[in-house]
Scaffold this motif. Structure first.
Motif, short mmCIF file in Angstrom:
data_model
loop_
_atom_site.label_atom_id
_atom_site.label_comp_id
_atom_site.label_asym_id
_atom_site.label_seq_id
_atom_site.Cartn_x
_atom_site.Cartn_y
_atom_site.Cartn_z
N SER A 186 0.83 -1.21 0.00
CA SER A 186 0.00 0.00 0.00
C SER A 186 0.86 1.26 0.00
CB SER A 186 -0.93 0.00 1.22
OG SER A 186 -1.66 1.19 1.30
N LEU A 187 1.91 1.26 0.81
CA LEU A 187 2.80 2.42 0.85
C LEU A 187 3.49 2.64 -0.48
CD1 LEU A 187 4.28 1.87 4.40
CD2 LEU A 187 2.68 3.67 3.70
N MET A 188 3.94 1.56 -1.13
CA MET A 188 4.61 1.70 -2.42
C MET A 188 3.63 2.19 -3.49
SD MET A 188 7.47 -1.28 -2.46
CE MET A 188 6.60 -2.56 -1.60
N ILE A 189 2.38 1.76 -3.41
CA ILE A 189 1.36 2.25 -4.34
C ILE A 189 1.15 3.74 -4.14
CG2 ILE A 189 -1.11 2.15 -4.88
CD1 ILE A 189 -0.90 -0.92 -4.25
N LYS A 190 1.00 4.15 -2.89
CA LYS A 190 0.78 5.56 -2.58
C LYS A 190 1.98 6.41 -3.00
CE LYS A 190 -2.35 4.70 1.25
NZ LYS A 190 -2.54 4.75 2.70
N LEU A 191 3.18 5.93 -2.72
CA LEU A 191 4.38 6.68 -3.10
C LEU A 191 4.48 6.82 -4.62
CD1 LEU A 191 6.83 5.18 -0.50
CD2 LEU A 191 6.22 7.61 -0.69
N GLY A 192 4.14 5.76 -5.34
CA GLY A 192 4.18 5.83 -6.79
C GLY A 192 3.15 6.79 -7.35
N PHE A 240 3.37 -2.02 -11.14
CA PHE A 240 3.64 -3.44 -10.99
C PHE A 240 2.86 -4.02 -9.81
CE2 PHE A 240 5.83 -7.19 -9.51
CZ PHE A 240 6.04 -7.90 -10.69
N VAL A 241 2.93 -3.35 -8.67
CA VAL A 241 2.26 -3.84 -7.46
C VAL A 241 0.75 -3.89 -7.69
CG1 VAL A 241 1.76 -3.36 -5.03
CG2 VAL A 241 4.10 -3.14 -5.89
#
Length: 120
Positions: free
Chosen positions: A42-48, A76-77
């Motif tokens: 979730s954090l990587m999605i938000k950061l992207g 990707f995620v």
């Protein structure tokens, strides 16, 4: 700095802090806990997504931060969630994102100053 960009950068700062909290639990906890893994995703999605917004606003990523790579990681995620390699996501959380926090420090400071200057 545009107020919208300042808000995005401060969101990033908060998410980077959350990533630190996940990393503080250690790799064994991360690899054994589906909830921590989903939180990291979730954090990587938000950061992207935030990187995408900042790029569209014309905010130049500092050295060591790559908006395009963050956007590609987000995609990707989101779309290849069945192919996620947990060793790679751990490396992103534990190695890449702490470097981002350091590299983004001047933008974070500028964003906080912009928010302070903005009328309520």
């Amino acid at each position: 700095m545009h107020l919208r960009a300042a808000k995005e950068i401060l969101h990033m700062e908060a998410w980077l802090h959350r990533a630190e909290e996940i990393v503080a639990r250690g790799p064994d906890a991360y690899h054994c806990d589906d909830i921590l893994q989903e939180a990291g995703d979730s954090l990587m999605i938000k950061l992207g997504e935030s990187a995408n917004r900042l790029a569209r606003l014309g905010v130049v990523a500092p050295p060591g931060v790559d908006w395009a790579l963050a956007i590609a990681n987000r995609n990707f995620v989101v779309h290849q969630y069945d192919q996620i390699n947990r060793s790679m996501t751990w490396a992103t959380l534990a190695t890449d994102l702490p470097r981002w926090r350091v590299a983004l420090a001047p933008l974070i400071a500028a964003a906080a100053a912009e928010i302070r200057r903005s009328p309520p």
